[in-house]
Scaffold this active site. Structure first.
Site: not given
Length: 546
Positions: A74, A143, A206, A208, A419, A425, A464, A468
């Site tokens: 990424r 991130r 994380k 953000k 996503c 994934c 899921c 995202c």
């Protein structure tokens, strides 16, 4: 020292020697094609996710073969900005080491899929040579910082964009492990001075951050751990309203996890942004749980301890008082309207590839080869060609026409995002990126019959509940529940300031179109003038309104 009750991930971080672990030794071990679980976890901090092609698992197992291990890299691109030369470098890397495609993400980053272990180091070196990094593009750190504007539009736009990029740089992990493992640098640090902000345990999860200047909101400021909304008056930047505690993901069967909108907590001046960000991050570091990763985000800490506790804790840490928040108004979490010298190209699912529908990869290769400005990835997975000069305008427009980059799509397709999900994934319960275009095909026929072809409806899909693509803010969303089944959400606003609701649970792929047929018919017949699908559905279909 690891406290009793902490997850195993906390031990891995603390004992990793600032994200080194045993990555380097295992990287050079040609007898293995993947990393064990501890190094797999540490690789995420380096922007690398270990995956396998899940479509092949069953067949390979029947044939007595192990998994086809692959890696996703990424690219960290604050504000989504990437130069044409960097674009061509990413494309080359994907062709040489990956699966030949690029994935634009809803965090304004780029994913390169399909890299095998033996090519990891060279790919990372080449990314560095293109003046790009992958550090903390995933993992328990800050991130990719999102920005919902273009610096060329005004002095304020430039100031906000530059401040966001500088904050992204300041909050990157400082460990030298990245340079040692991937770039063959010599070790120059020892001890905790290597990570003065994060320390050896980094964050519980994380963190953000996003910036915007109203009325734009493609970064979904209410979905972030921390957002800065620029406030201007008479062409001058006054400062920023601060939002904290937003987030999208949750876990099925866990009532303690949930999506949450960020709270507006005050206003700060531009020179105070870095300190506000540092102290909010440190509150997350010190108070968010390290005993349950499903609830170790800042939003759960604020929800559990209370907003009053959070603002008081922040006030005791800041060397200045926050001011009262200023009023602001967001108009859309879609992409900003184009202006002369700028062209937004919708990228379905964010996937840059050559397909039967469009030759996107070839088209953008040709554009990047002559473009003298920049590209910007939007929070909706689209790509903006910015800074088109008179010298190249005719040729770029010709390429756009040649490859049909501006098709007459429905308002639904224009506002879709998804996503990656299957087959790569590890978290995916079902399809997303591969399914949504086909589903939109079917839904479009209904919309056309009802006179809703041009109706702007935001539609998002995830494989899921991690969310995202930020589905819980969409007007219509499909969240993977299990193989071939989705929870249908609706009722989010086009401004990105309202959570939707679950309209129906565990709907099979084959049933979705039939379930939505009467909904769209009612919307076409009952909506008020100018009322969007999200506003209508929250008014007409939400359980509390019935």
């Amino acid at each position: 020292m690891i406290k009793e009750g902490y997850t195993s991930n906390e031990r891995i971080k603390e004992e990793s020697d600032f994200l080194r672990g045993n990555i380097s030794n295992l990287l050079h071990d040609d007898s293995i094609t993947h990393f064990p679980s501890e190094e797999e976890f540490l690789l995420k901090f380096h922007g690398i996710t270990q995956q396998d092609n899940r479509d092949e698992r069953l067949i390979r197992k029947k044939n007595g073969q192990g998994r086809n291990w692959l890696f996703m890299l990424r690219l960290r691109l604050p504000g989504g900005r990437i130069t044409p030369s960097q674009w061509l470098a990413a494309e080359t890397l994907s062709d040489q080491f990956g699966n030949g495609t690029l994935k634009l993400t809803t965090r304004q980053a780029i994913q390169i899929h399909g890299v095998v272990k033996q090519d990891l180091k060279q790919t990372m070196k080449d990314i560095h040579h293109a003046a790009i990094t992958t550090i903390a593009a995933s993992g328990d750190a800050t991130r990719n910082v999102m920005v919902s504007l273009h610096p060329e539009d005004s002095g304020i736009h430039e100031t906000v964009f530059n401040q966001a990029q500088e904050l992204s740089r300041k909050l990157e992990p400082q460990t030298h492990a990245y340079h040692e493992i991937w770039l063959d640098a010599k070790r120059i640090y020892s001890g905790e001075e290597e990570e003065p902000l994060y320390g050896p345990g980094y964050l519980p999860r994380k963190f953000k951050i996003a910036f915007t200047l109203p009325p734009e909101n493609d970064v979904d400021v209410y979905a972030q751990d921390l957002s800065f909304v620029a406030i201007e008056k008479e062409g001058k930047l006054l400062g920023y309203d601060i939002l904290a505690g937003g987030g999208m993901g949750y876990a099925y069967g866990n009532p303690g996890s949930f999506p949450r909108l960020a709270d507006i907590i005050g206003f700060c001046f531009p020179e105070q942004v870095e300190e506000v960000a540092r102290q909010v991050l440190l509150i997350h570091k010190e108070f968010s749980t390290r005993s349950n990763r499903k609830t170790s985000r800042l939003r759960y800490t604020i929800a559990g301890k209370g907003l009053g506790w959070f603002t008081n804790e922040l006030a005791t840490r800041l060397p200045f008082p926050l001011q009262e928040a200023k009023p602001f108004s967001l108009s859309t979490n879609g992409d900003a309207a184009d202006v002369p010298g700028r062209q937004t190209i919708e990228i379905e699912g964010g996937r840059i590839q050559n397909s039967n529908r469009q030759q996107l990869k070839t088209a953008f290769h040709e554009i990047a080869s002559i473009h003298q400005g920049d590209f910007f990835i939007t929070g909706n997975q689209n790509l903006v060609i910015d800074g088109i000069t008179p010298d190249t305008a005719v040729r770029i427009k010709s390429i756009i026409r040649k490859y049909n980059l501006l098709p007459n799509d429905s308002g639904l397709r224009r506002n879709s995002s998804a996503c990656t999900s299957l087959p790569f994934c590890p978290q995916a319960l079902t399809d997303s990126e591969r399914l949504l275009p086909k589903l939109v095909d079917e839904l479009e026929s209904q919309l056309k019959e009802l006179g809703l072809w041009d109706e702007e409806i935001s539609i998002r899909m995830t494989g899921c509940p991690n969310g995202c693509s930020r589905p819980y803010l969409a007007e219509l969303a499909f969240v993977g529940r299990g193989p071939g089944k989705y929870n249908i959400w609706m009722g989010g606003s086009r401004r990105g300031d309202r959570l939707g609701f679950v309209y129906q649970e565990s709907v099979s792929v084959k049933e979705i179109v039939d379930v939505l047929r009467p909904v769209f018919a009612r919307f076409a017949a009952e909506r008020n003038q100018g009322e969007g699908f999200g506003d209508w559905s929250i008014r007409s279909l939400h359980p509390q309104s019935l």
